[in-house]
Design an enzyme around this catalytic site. Structure first.
Site, PDB file in Angstrom:
ATOM      1  N   LYS A  87       0.869  -1.176   0.000  1.00 53.73           N
ATOM      2  CA  LYS A  87       0.000   0.000   0.000  1.00 53.73           C
ATOM      3  C   LYS A  87       0.906   1.226   0.000  1.00 53.73           C
ATOM      4  CE  LYS A  87      -3.967   2.188   2.148  1.00 53.73           C
ATOM      5  NZ  LYS A  87      -3.497   3.529   1.748  1.00 53.73           N
ATOM      6  N   THR A  91      -1.399   9.916  -2.901  1.00 57.65           N
ATOM      7  CA  THR A  91      -2.753  10.439  -3.078  1.00 57.65           C
ATOM      8  C   THR A  91      -3.408   9.740  -4.259  1.00 57.65           C
ATOM      9  OG1 THR A  91      -4.066  12.462  -3.339  1.00 57.65           O
ATOM     10  CG2 THR A  91      -2.002  12.360  -4.562  1.00 57.65           C
ATOM     11  N   ARG A 111      -9.421  12.002  -6.051  1.00 56.63           N
ATOM     12  CA  ARG A 111     -10.469  11.162  -5.479  1.00 56.63           C
ATOM     13  C   ARG A 111     -11.866  11.761  -5.646  1.00 56.63           C
ATOM     14  NH1 ARG A 111     -11.010   6.788  -2.437  1.00 56.63           N
ATOM     15  NH2 ARG A 111      -8.792   6.518  -1.970  1.00 56.63           N
TER      16      ARG A 111
END
Length: 469
Positions: A87, A91, A111
């Site tokens: 992981k 961003t 996002r």
């Protein structure tokens, strides 16, 4: 930015201007003191395009609560194949190719939506040429593979990361990002992350982790590629850094991964292997079903992708959450997984190692063999094994040392010049590979040794008859 003292009329105009230009519900912070009124610096974003119909949100990834893991076991999915990938701490970022009939348009999304071309979003403009070439190549590969004449929408999701690597021998980036409106920003001034770790590179990079496409362009027609298809396509796109499996196995084998001590391998992949940072832990891992997105998998209506973060990172990101993480994951979910896999912490595969390191890792693990184990046992002898003087753990250590000794005799000098972190990883890997082999063979070996000993003991001579018999 230094705070500015503002008169009331100017304050009103500035606050109003900020509100009109930003779609985000963020108000500038007004501070009133005895010496006047101050406006704190607040980052404002360029307005998003009015039409967000082409935007396709990326899901929020679930945490591995005990109830979620139980649901996966009940559904039968936990016993199927899963992968754990790093992981990356950055961003969320999406690269879009949108078919508009007579032409295709490349757009970029954060996002919350597709961005205005002049929004300075962490300097991504410096990578636009590379992104544009990669998404078009990916589109051609998809059409060729599946016999498609067109793709309405194609989305490559990933993480924008980097622009930070505080090592005394690694200089800051000297690159500048130029927006379409002519404004320029130094990459060295980009701050995607505030935490001291993990750090990856002084340059800006993109890490892909998902591909989805819609032939019609409609949201309901999107097809998410399974992990193996994702890797197949990503590996054919030049210079694309993408999520590779650290562990592949059952859900429990992925959960048993030692996320608490996982150092990110990305700096080495990005050419900084000789400049390691102490304590450069990865944020964690993302665990996903290899066929996530397949209707046959998703019909169970349970999470098919979850994220694990190491407690050290959680403490930095969310102070006070470390205890909660320990209680809700380390002491429950992960300990349960370790019990089910009999305490075997899965060894990292070489998929996230650079070429030289990967070859060295393979060579070393090939030295852990049945033949070498037999040689080690012959040096010990039968009696110490059967009496318990030499334990199973002792044999594991002897096998690992023997394999490492011969490996060092034949290995190229390039490997001896790799990073200290990698050399430690080699030692860890050879130990766990030796442990796996010895545990697999131990019962059989002990039975063979016991049988061989009984055959070696001569039968007792019949007792001589006593007088009178």
């Amino acid at each position: 930015m230094q705070l500015q003292r503002l008169g009331a009329p100017l304050l009103k105009r500035l606050v109003g201007g900020c509100i009109r230009q930003s779609t985000a519900p963020i108000m500038p912070c007004v501070v009133v003191s005895g010496s006047g009124v101050f406006l704190t610096p607040v980052r404002t974003y360029m307005p998003l395009p009015n039409d967000q119909s082409d935007f396709s949100p990326y899901i929020e990834i679930d945490l591995p609560s005990e109830s979620r893991i139980q649901s996966l076991h009940k559904s039968g999915l936990a016993a199927q194949e899963w992968v754990a990938c790093e992981k990356v701490h950055g961003t969320n970022f999406g690269i879009y190719l949108i078919n508009q009939g007579d032409h295709e348009v490349v757009r970029f999304a954060k996002r919350s939506g597709i961005m205005d071309p002049n929004e300075n979003f962490f300097g991504y403009h410096i990578l636009i040429d590379e992104f544009t070439a990669q998404i078009r190549i990916l589109n051609d590969l998809l059409k060729q593979k599946y016999g498609l004449s067109r793709v309405g929408r194609l989305v490559l999701n990933g993480e924008l990361f980097g622009a930070k690597y505080k090592h005394p021998l690694v200089p800051k980036s000297e690159k500048w990002c130029t927006l379409p409106n002519g404004k320029k920003f130094p990459i060295a001034g980009v701050q995607i992350q505030r935490e001291p770790f993990p750090q990856y590179s002084p340059e800006l990079h993109f890490f892909a982790f998902d591909i989805k496409y819609s032939v019609s362009g409609a949201e309901e027609d999107f097809v998410l590629l399974g992990y193996d298809e994702f890797v197949e396509f990503s590996s054919k796109v030049p210079n694309l850094l993408y999520a590779r499996a650290l562990v592949r196995g059952t859900l429990d084998e992925c959960l048993a991964f030692d996320v608490e001590n996982f150092m990110t391998p990305l700096p080495a992949l990005l050419g900084l292997g000789n400049y390691p940072l102490e304590g450069n832990l990865a944020e964690g891992v993302v665990i996903r079903h290899v066929r996530r997105g397949d209707p046959a998998v998703e019909k169970h209506n349970v999470s098919t992708i979850i994220k694990l973060r190491c407690s050290s990172f959680m403490e930095l990101k969310h102070p006070g959450k470390q205890k909660e993480l320990k209680e809700t994951f380390i002491d429950t979910v992960r300990s349960g997984a370790l019990r089910r896999v009999r305490g075997n912490v899965t060894v990292i595969s070489d998929s996230m190692l650079p070429q030289v390191e990967a070859a060295a890792n393979d060579l070393l693990l090939n030295n852990v063999s049945d033949g070498r184990l037999s040689n080690v046992l012959s040096k010990i002898g039968r009696e110490p094994l059967l009496s318990g003087e030499v334990s199973q753990v002792d044999v594991v250590l002897m096998l690992a040392k023997d394999a490492l000794k011969d490996f060092l005799k034949e290995v190229d000098s390039l490997v001896l010049n790799t990073t200290l972190a990698f050399r430690k990883l080699l030692i860890t890997n050879v130990y766990f590979e030796s442990k796996r082999l010895v545990e697999q063979k131990w019962k059989e070996l002990m039975q063979e040794e016991a049988a061989a000993q009984s055959e070696a003991i001569p039968p007792l001579s019949p007792a001589a008859p006593t007088k009178g018999e």
